[in-house]
Design a protein around this motif. Structure first.
Motif, PDB file in Angstrom:
ATOM      1  N   TYR A  20       0.904  -1.333  -0.057  1.00  0.00           N
ATOM      2  CA  TYR A  20       0.117  -0.176  -0.005  1.00  0.00           C
ATOM      3  C   TYR A  20       0.921   1.076   0.019  1.00  0.00           C
ATOM      4  N   PHE A  21       1.910   1.377   1.031  1.00  0.00           N
ATOM      5  CA  PHE A  21       2.621   2.381   0.979  1.00  0.00           C
ATOM      6  C   PHE A  21       3.378   2.731  -0.378  1.00  0.00           C
ATOM      7  N   TYR A  22       3.901   1.758  -1.019  1.00  0.00           N
ATOM      8  CA  TYR A  22       4.795   1.595  -2.267  1.00  0.00           C
ATOM      9  C   TYR A  22       3.971   2.222  -3.217  1.00  0.00           C
ATOM     10  N   GLY A  23       2.494   1.991  -3.455  1.00  0.00           N
ATOM     11  CA  GLY A  23       1.763   2.608  -4.107  1.00  0.00           C
ATOM     12  C   GLY A  23       1.487   4.172  -4.021  1.00  0.00           C
ATOM     13  N   VAL A  24       0.902   4.224  -2.991  1.00  0.00           N
ATOM     14  CA  VAL A  24       0.533   5.710  -2.434  1.00  0.00           C
ATOM     15  C   VAL A  24       1.562   6.626  -2.234  1.00  0.00           C
ATOM     16  N   SER A  25       2.944   6.087  -2.206  1.00  0.00           N
ATOM     17  CA  SER A  25       4.161   7.232  -2.057  1.00  0.00           C
ATOM     18  C   SER A  25       4.294   7.860  -3.268  1.00  0.00           C
ATOM     19  N   VAL A  26       3.994   7.477  -4.368  1.00  0.00           N
ATOM     20  CA  VAL A  26       4.075   7.999  -5.606  1.00  0.00           C
ATOM     21  C   VAL A  26       3.137   9.376  -5.747  1.00  0.00           C
ATOM     22  N   PRO A  27       1.726   9.457  -5.651  1.00  0.00           N
ATOM     23  CA  PRO A  27       1.056  10.623  -5.338  1.00  0.00           C
ATOM     24  C   PRO A  27       1.571  11.614  -4.376  1.00  0.00           C
ATOM     25  N   ILE A  28       1.948  11.024  -3.198  1.00  0.00           N
ATOM     26  CA  ILE A  28       2.336  11.723  -2.149  1.00  0.00           C
ATOM     27  C   ILE A  28       3.558  12.560  -2.433  1.00  0.00           C
ATOM     28  N   ALA A  29       4.408  11.623  -3.204  1.00  0.00           N
ATOM     29  CA  ALA A  29       5.914  12.716  -3.392  1.00  0.00           C
ATOM     30  C   ALA A  29       5.499  13.740  -4.451  1.00  0.00           C
ATOM     31  N   ARG A  30       4.399  13.258  -5.285  1.00  0.00           N
ATOM     32  CA  ARG A  30       4.257  14.493  -6.392  1.00  0.00           C
ATOM     33  C   ARG A  30       3.535  15.598  -5.664  1.00  0.00           C
ATOM     34  N   ALA A  31       2.789  15.521  -4.639  1.00  0.00           N
ATOM     35  CA  ALA A  31       2.050  16.612  -3.954  1.00  0.00           C
ATOM     36  C   ALA A  31       3.015  17.233  -3.097  1.00  0.00           C
ATOM     37  N   LEU A  32       4.243  16.803  -2.650  1.00  0.00           N
ATOM     38  CA  LEU A  32       5.180  17.541  -1.883  1.00  0.00           C
ATOM     39  C   LEU A  32       6.145  18.341  -2.897  1.00  0.00           C
ATOM     40  N   ALA A  33       6.297  17.565  -3.947  1.00  0.00           N
ATOM     41  CA  ALA A  33       7.561  17.892  -5.152  1.00  0.00           C
ATOM     42  C   ALA A  33       7.003  19.447  -5.894  1.00  0.00           C
ATOM     43  N   VAL A  34       5.750  19.358  -6.260  1.00  0.00           N
ATOM     44  CA  VAL A  34       5.227  20.656  -6.883  1.00  0.00           C
ATOM     45  C   VAL A  34       5.466  21.842  -5.985  1.00  0.00           C
ATOM     46  N   PRO A  35       4.567  21.903  -4.973  1.00  0.00           N
ATOM     47  CA  PRO A  35       4.695  23.053  -4.277  1.00  0.00           C
ATOM     48  C   PRO A  35       6.099  23.235  -3.507  1.00  0.00           C
ATOM     49  N   GLY A  36       7.135  22.518  -3.382  1.00  0.00           N
ATOM     50  CA  GLY A  36       8.134  22.591  -2.835  1.00  0.00           C
ATOM     51  C   GLY A  36       9.169  23.132  -3.659  1.00  0.00           C
ATOM     52  N   VAL A  37       9.109  22.658  -5.038  1.00  0.00           N
ATOM     53  CA  VAL A  37      10.155  23.311  -5.882  1.00  0.00           C
ATOM     54  C   VAL A  37       9.697  24.646  -6.090  1.00  0.00           C
ATOM     55  N   LEU A  38       8.200  24.876  -6.033  1.00  0.00           N
ATOM     56  CA  LEU A  38       7.773  26.255  -6.453  1.00  0.00           C
ATOM     57  C   LEU A  38       8.176  27.240  -5.446  1.00  0.00           C
ATOM     58  N   LEU A  39       8.069  26.804  -4.002  1.00  0.00           N
ATOM     59  CA  LEU A  39       8.114  27.762  -2.855  1.00  0.00           C
ATOM     60  C   LEU A  39       9.920  27.890  -2.776  1.00  0.00           C
ATOM     61  N   ALA A  40      10.583  26.892  -3.051  1.00  0.00           N
ATOM     62  CA  ALA A  40      11.998  26.865  -2.861  1.00  0.00           C
ATOM     63  C   ALA A  40      12.530  27.750  -3.999  1.00  0.00           C
ATOM     64  N   ALA A  41      11.825  27.719  -5.174  1.00  0.00           N
ATOM     65  CA  ALA A  41      12.303  28.619  -6.408  1.00  0.00           C
ATOM     66  C   ALA A  41      12.211  30.095  -6.323  1.00  0.00           C
ATOM     67  N   TRP A  42      10.727  30.360  -5.702  1.00  0.00           N
ATOM     68  CA  TRP A  42      10.380  31.800  -5.350  1.00  0.00           C
ATOM     69  C   TRP A  42      11.260  32.255  -4.324  1.00  0.00           C
ATOM     70  N   GLY A  43      11.614  31.508  -3.303  1.00  0.00           N
ATOM     71  CA  GLY A  43      12.130  32.103  -2.233  1.00  0.00           C
ATOM     72  C   GLY A  43      13.933  32.437  -2.640  1.00  0.00           C
ATOM     73  N   VAL A  44      14.444  31.494  -3.343  1.00  0.00           N
ATOM     74  CA  VAL A  44      15.742  31.949  -3.651  1.00  0.00           C
ATOM     75  C   VAL A  44      15.728  33.027  -4.833  1.00  0.00           C
TER      76      VAL A  44
END
Lengths: 251, 53
Positions: free
Chosen positions: A18-42
């Protein structure tokens, strides 16, 4: 009732397929705002924020340095929490978390030390001093490397996991030492800028990009750790039937 | 001096600022690529039944 629902979720989430499957959408949900916020901050830190009245443009290194230093401590603390869960409840996912988070935490610790050193040369006139803040942060890097080395050195995955969990729990004592080092000892490193009880000692035009970068890099930390967990999980379960069947189906 | 040149010069601290950001970019990129490559390679090894007894 609420507790049993929580426990059901806990067990379901603890299930490895279950974790192996669900980790993909969770990772994506972290990656998109993470990269945007970090890019804006920098970007805002490099372009929009005004130069510091004492340090000129050299202060802009903090948009890497402070998020890295924060994550170096956050990462090890989270490993210690996972360590307790791994030791007490033997949850495999907690064991895997420690192994996956260690290299990422070590990377941010290295970045905190490297960028601090690069900033120190023009500002302090030296790359390195053995003051309490710098020394305890260096010890943190060795603790991370110790966890990685332990994991690589011990053949049995469960024994290795217990050793790593134990080192995570014991080593976390260093984290409050890093945090309070600038107050307990007379350090060359400056005192806290953000985590003060009164107002932060920083202009808001400088502070907002920093907070954005810190939050963004924290989400990126979660994203990268999830990917590391997927690799570890697949390795640990490489002989299990569910992995074989899953890869068969997705061929 | 154009504003671009002024931006890269970082008030004389360009070498320090840009080396900091450069190192950070390399380390972060490595942390993105390494697990993706490891994941793909591991999946291939499992599919090739390298771990079956």
């Amino acid at each position: 009732m609420a507790k049993s629902a929580f426990m059901r979720w806990f067990h379901r989430f603890g299930s490895l397929p279950y974790f192996y499957g669900v980790s993909v959408p969770i990772a994506r949900a972290l990656a998109v705002p993470g990269v945007l916020l970090a890019a804006w901050g920098v970007f805002a830190g490099l372009v929009l924020a005004p130069a510091d009245y004492q340090q000129g443009d050299a202060f802009r290194i903090i948009y890497i340095h402070v998020p890295s230093a924060w994550l170096s401590m956050f990462g090890y603390t989270s490993m210690a929490v996972a360590g307790v869960v791994a030791l007490v409840w033997r949850l495999k996912l907690a064991e895997i978390y420690i192994v996956a988070a260690a290299p990422i935490g070590a990377s941010f610790t290295f970045l905190a030390l490297a960028t601090g050193s690069i900033w120190g040369k023009p500002m302090w006139g030296t790359w390195w001093v053995w003051d309490a803040r710098l020394t305890s942060e260096l010890i943190l890097l060795f603790l991370y490397l110790g966890v990685i080395a332990l994991h690589n050195a011990i053949e049995s995955p469960r024994t290795a996991a217990r050793a790593c969990a134990l080192l995570s729990v014991v080593g976390v004592i260093n984290v409050p030492i890093i945090h309070y080092s600038v107050e307990w000892w007379n350090t060359l490193h400056q005192g806290p800028t953000i985590t003060r009880f009164d107002r932060p000692a920083m202009d808001l035009d400088m502070l907002w990009p920093l907070l954005s970068a810190a939050l963004g890099f924290t989400l990126i930390f979660g994203w990268l750790t999830l990917w590391g967990m997927r690799v570890q999980l697949l390795w640990r379960e490489r002989r299990s039937r569910w992995v074989g069947r899953m890869l068969e189906n997705s061929r | 001096m154009t504003s671009w040149q002024a931006f890269w010069a970082m008030g004389g601290y360009g070498a320090f600022v840009w080396s900091s950001y450069g190192i950070a970019a390399v380390v972060l990129l490595a942390n993105v690529i390494v697990p993706l490559v490891a994941h793909r390679r591991l999946k291939r090894r499992i599919r090739n039944e390298e771990f079956d007894d």
